[in-house]
Enzyme design. Structure first.
Site, PDB file in Angstrom:
ATOM      1  CB  CYS A  17       8.031  -3.842  -3.301  1.00  0.00           C
ATOM      2  SG  CYS A  17       6.444  -4.528  -2.890  1.00  0.00           S
ATOM      3  CB  CYS A  70       8.457  -7.045  -1.511  1.00  0.00           C
ATOM      4  SG  CYS A  70       7.552  -7.057  -3.049  1.00  0.00           S
TER       5      CYS A  70
END
Length: 142
Positions: A71, A74
């Site tokens: 991600c 992230c």
């Protein structure tokens, strides 16, 4: 030279369809965001599920960080998380990969990554959805 009338009708229908698709996509996106926020607000005050409640989160403040290794947002939050986990000594930090523990993540109701759950004495204090800046996260952890 003029454009034939059947071609104008086809073009009008095409642009109407495109307009309707754009409107529905905006409604879907904003509806989904509204639903996530509504669900996050409902979690306030709930006890942390046993699968996620490590002993150090039962007393005091804590932060459960839900992430996915692939991600992009992230990866942007990761350095902030590491820095704060080293600096803030009174707060317990737990990092959970959503791909490794999907049942536990589903029990708490996390729908997207990155998500952070602020915990105080084993109960959910706040759910933070999406990437946040260091200053915002530091202020919420005080």
């Amino acid at each position: 030279m003029s454009i034939p009338e059947p071609l104008l009708k086809v073009a009008a229908i095409f642009f109407d369809v495109i307009f309707v698709l754009l409107v529905f996509s905006f409604i879907f996106i904003f509806g989904l965001r509204f639903y996530w926020r509504w669900k996050a607000k409902r979690l306030k005050g709930e006890p942390v599920p046993e699968e996620l409640l490590v002993p150090k989160l039962k007393k005091g403040k804590g932060l459960i960080y839900f992430y996915s290794p692939n991600c992009r947002p992230c990866q942007m939050v990761e350095p902030i998380y590491k820095k704060l986990s080293k600096e803030l000594k009174g707060v317990h930090f737990v990092k959970i990969n959503v791909l490794e523990k999907p049942e536990a993540v589903r029990k708490i109701g996390i729908l997207a990554t990155p998500s952070m759950v602020l915990v105080k004495d084993g109960r959910i204090k706040e759910v933070i959805l999406g990437p946040v800046s260091e200053g915002v996260l530091r202020e919420k952890l005080k």
